[in-house]
Design an enzyme around this catalytic site. Sequence first.
Site, PDB file in Angstrom:
ATOM      1  N   GLU A 133       0.870  -1.194   0.000  1.00 21.72           N
ATOM      2  CA  GLU A 133       0.000   0.000   0.000  1.00 21.72           C
ATOM      3  C   GLU A 133       0.897   1.230   0.000  1.00 21.72           C
ATOM      4  O   GLU A 133       1.595   1.478   0.979  1.00 21.72           O
ATOM      5  CB  GLU A 133      -0.891   0.011   1.250  1.00 21.72           C
ATOM      6  CG  GLU A 133      -1.797  -1.197   1.426  1.00 21.72           C
ATOM      7  CD  GLU A 133      -2.991  -1.196   0.479  1.00 21.72           C
ATOM      8  OE1 GLU A 133      -3.174  -0.203  -0.258  1.00 21.72           O
ATOM      9  OE2 GLU A 133      -3.722  -2.196   0.473  1.00 21.72           O
ATOM     10  N   CYS A 159      -1.895   9.724   2.767  1.00 23.52           N
ATOM     11  CA  CYS A 159      -1.678   9.048   1.480  1.00 23.52           C
ATOM     12  C   CYS A 159      -2.821   9.323   0.522  1.00 23.52           C
ATOM     13  O   CYS A 159      -2.604   9.529  -0.667  1.00 23.52           O
ATOM     14  CB  CYS A 159      -1.511   7.553   1.706  1.00 23.52           C
ATOM     15  SG  CYS A 159      -2.835   6.859   2.689  1.00 23.52           S
TER      16      CYS A 159
HETATM   17  P1  NAD Z   1       8.690   4.837   3.904  1.00 18.32           P
HETATM   18  O1  NAD Z   1       8.542   4.052   2.657  1.00 18.32           O
HETATM   19  O2  NAD Z   1       9.856   5.725   4.041  1.00 18.32           O
HETATM   20  O3  NAD Z   1       8.751   3.844   5.174  1.00 18.32           O
HETATM   21  C1  NAD Z   1       7.693   2.955   5.479  1.00 18.32           C
HETATM   22  C2  NAD Z   1       8.220   1.853   6.373  1.00 18.32           C
HETATM   23  O4  NAD Z   1       9.142   1.065   5.617  1.00 18.32           O
HETATM   24  C3  NAD Z   1       8.983   2.331   7.603  1.00 18.32           C
HETATM   25  O5  NAD Z   1       8.652   1.505   8.692  1.00 18.32           O
HETATM   26  C4  NAD Z   1      10.432   2.134   7.199  1.00 18.32           C
HETATM   27  O6  NAD Z   1      11.312   1.926   8.283  1.00 18.32           O
HETATM   28  C5  NAD Z   1      10.336   0.880   6.364  1.00 18.32           C
HETATM   29  N1  NAD Z   1      11.414   0.694   5.406  1.00 18.32           N
HETATM   30  C6  NAD Z   1      12.215   1.632   4.861  1.00 18.32           C
HETATM   31  N2  NAD Z   1      13.079   1.058   3.983  1.00 18.32           N
HETATM   32  C7  NAD Z   1      12.804  -0.276   3.987  1.00 18.32           C
HETATM   33  C8  NAD Z   1      13.344  -1.398   3.292  1.00 18.32           C
HETATM   34  N3  NAD Z   1      14.341  -1.268   2.410  1.00 18.32           N
HETATM   35  N4  NAD Z   1      12.800  -2.613   3.528  1.00 18.32           N
HETATM   36  C9  NAD Z   1      11.780  -2.757   4.395  1.00 18.32           C
HETATM   37  N5  NAD Z   1      11.234  -1.741   5.099  1.00 18.32           N
HETATM   38  C10 NAD Z   1      11.750  -0.503   4.895  1.00 18.32           C
HETATM   39  O7  NAD Z   1       7.332   5.620   4.091  1.00 18.32           O
HETATM   40  P2  NAD Z   1       6.942   6.636   5.253  1.00 18.32           P
HETATM   41  O8  NAD Z   1       7.656   7.909   5.029  1.00 18.32           O
HETATM   42  O9  NAD Z   1       7.061   5.978   6.580  1.00 18.32           O
HETATM   43  O10 NAD Z   1       5.368   6.805   4.981  1.00 18.32           O
HETATM   44  C11 NAD Z   1       4.867   7.742   4.094  1.00 18.32           C
HETATM   45  C12 NAD Z   1       4.443   7.066   2.804  1.00 18.32           C
HETATM   46  O11 NAD Z   1       3.480   6.058   3.093  1.00 18.32           O
HETATM   47  C13 NAD Z   1       3.764   8.020   1.849  1.00 18.32           C
HETATM   48  O12 NAD Z   1       4.155   7.756   0.527  1.00 18.32           O
HETATM   49  C14 NAD Z   1       2.296   7.695   2.057  1.00 18.32           C
HETATM   50  O13 NAD Z   1       1.481   8.062   0.963  1.00 18.32           O
HETATM   51  C15 NAD Z   1       2.349   6.220   2.256  1.00 18.32           C
HETATM   52  N6  NAD Z   1       1.150   5.725   2.933  1.00 18.32           N
HETATM   53  C16 NAD Z   1       0.309   4.920   2.228  1.00 18.32           C
HETATM   54  C17 NAD Z   1      -0.851   4.468   2.829  1.00 18.32           C
HETATM   55  C18 NAD Z   1      -1.814   3.573   2.084  1.00 18.32           C
HETATM   56  O14 NAD Z   1      -2.658   2.990   2.724  1.00 18.32           O
HETATM   57  N7  NAD Z   1      -1.737   3.447   0.773  1.00 18.32           N
HETATM   58  C19 NAD Z   1      -1.141   4.819   4.156  1.00 18.32           C
HETATM   59  C20 NAD Z   1      -0.262   5.638   4.842  1.00 18.32           C
HETATM   60  C21 NAD Z   1       0.893   6.082   4.221  1.00 18.32           C
END
Ligand code: NAD
Length: 520
Positions: free
Chosen positions: A269, A303
């Site tokens: 997501e 998001c």
């Molecule tokens: P991010 O991708 O930076 O991090 C998300 C999670 O992934 C964190 O827990 C992070 O530590 C982990 N992560 C980072 N690198 C990783 C890797 N290589 N392997 C595995 N895990 C890893 O995102 P963010 O800044 O925490 O969140 C914001 C983003 O999330 C925005 O793009 C937002 O639109 C999206 N979002 C989507 C939804 C949805 O339901 N579609 C809901 C909320 C947020």
Amino acid sequence: MGREGWGRAGGGQVWPYWLLVSSLGTMTATSEAPSTPTTEFASLDPATGAEIARFPVNTAAEVRQAVERARPAARWWASLDPKQRRARLHAWRHRLVERTDELSRLIARENGKPVDDAVLEVTIAIAHLSWAADHAHRILGRRRVSPGLLAVNHAATCEYLPFGVVGVIGPWNYPVHTPLGSISYALAAGNAVVFKPSEYTPAIGQWLVHSFAEVVPEQPVFQLLTGFADTGNALCTASVDKLAFTGSAATGRKVMAACATNLTPCVVECGGKDALIVAADADLDLAADQAVWGGMFNAGQTCAGVERVYVEAPVYEQFLTKLTAQARRLQAGRDYGPITMPGQLAIIDRHLTDALAQGGRALLGGPESIREPFVDPVLLVDVPADAAASTEETFGPTLTVTKVASVAEAVVRANDSGYGLGASVFSRRQGHQIAEQLEVGMVSINSVLTYASIPGLPWGGSRESGFGRIHGPDGLKEFARSRAITGQRFPIPLRLSTFHPSKNAVGQLKQLARLRWGRG
Ligand code: NAD
């Protein structure tokens, strides 16, 4: 989401903001104390920078241990009678209701949003948990399936069984609602969960895990891991039975690649660049109110928040006047919180500066609206369709507003995006007609984001917004594998699946097929 401008620490990992130390005596994420000194990090209040708590950066070995601990817990949880599991989940739901204020204050502190916004987030998460608990057995339990003509002498059933151990990796912007959108449904489907919250909201993740352990103390059915990308990557490669990721599309790609190592199925997501369409027959006061709220609550860090607005020409000027009047009243730090990730400020600044350089105009605010860590509301018009502010996720309290000649043009423009998460439509008479043309997973008519609060609806997008579904019946099935069983009830003379078929079996089969499917 990009992370430009952040400091870099060891292993190429981007660690802005966090205090990294090596010591013993950390708040441990797992029940076993680590045998060697653990690197830890501090969770900080994004508004003040004050330290909230420290957490270990869990290593790959610790991640594997947590997954191993989860395996017997998953078997135990799955072996419970569905009514018992339901009762436990409702006990947790009850606890969340009783302690909503406490959890909301923690969200306000660690994520930065106002307490009232946190209460709304927690309440929606509770509604989902309750729904998942109530509907899991009916949707996933064994049901009879018509055997059809070819197996008329069989009884057929289908049921959905838990995968076992589900890894959940969450973001920080809705640190309760978003991960619980996977966790509640995975638990209700009978799985154990190993959860790695965002490095920005580990205390909230820990609060959730502790509150669940109070109602399910017997086994580690729901465990916490804390850390950064490496810890998340280790969870993807730890042979969990399913991985649910919510975050940016860039990280989603890495998660998929890591899951591919063990052919671990995943639901991804990701972000959005959601459009709001205002038709000429819309209630303009309502549309302006909802555009401002959908674009700016949670400081625009949603998001499925509104980022692009398309308005039919006859009502464009009138709508802009109402929109500007509404947005002008808002103030960052009072009506919504700070930008949680400091690195995001540079992205917002880049989008605003680029949009203005390319001929866009700021009706309200501009780059000067950025007062670290806050950003005041910004309204942009005349922004080219290929500018970053029109195409990339800004994740700030900003809206681009574009005049369109017709609803048809609004639909084309709304669909012209790399993302496909959600959308909203304002129209008195054509709401459904417009909604049906939008290439997104979810649409609200005459409101924004309402689908998020309806547990029976699926949540998820397409394209760069990811794939798979959480919430609703689809969300329960996302965390379960189907098992089909057929049982012969009585023999029939027509024997086909044997090396000793009945006489003229193929001829009889062809005749049957002609009778059943050959007409019309
Ligand atoms: P991010 O991708 O930076 O991090 C998300 C999670 O992934 C964190 O827990 C992070 O530590 C982990 N992560 C980072 N690198 C990783 C890797 N290589 N392997 C595995 N895990 C890893 O995102 P963010 O800044 O925490 O969140 C914001 C983003 O999330 C925005 O793009 C937002 O639109 C999206 N979002 C989507 C939804 C949805 O339901 N579609 C809901 C909320 C947020």
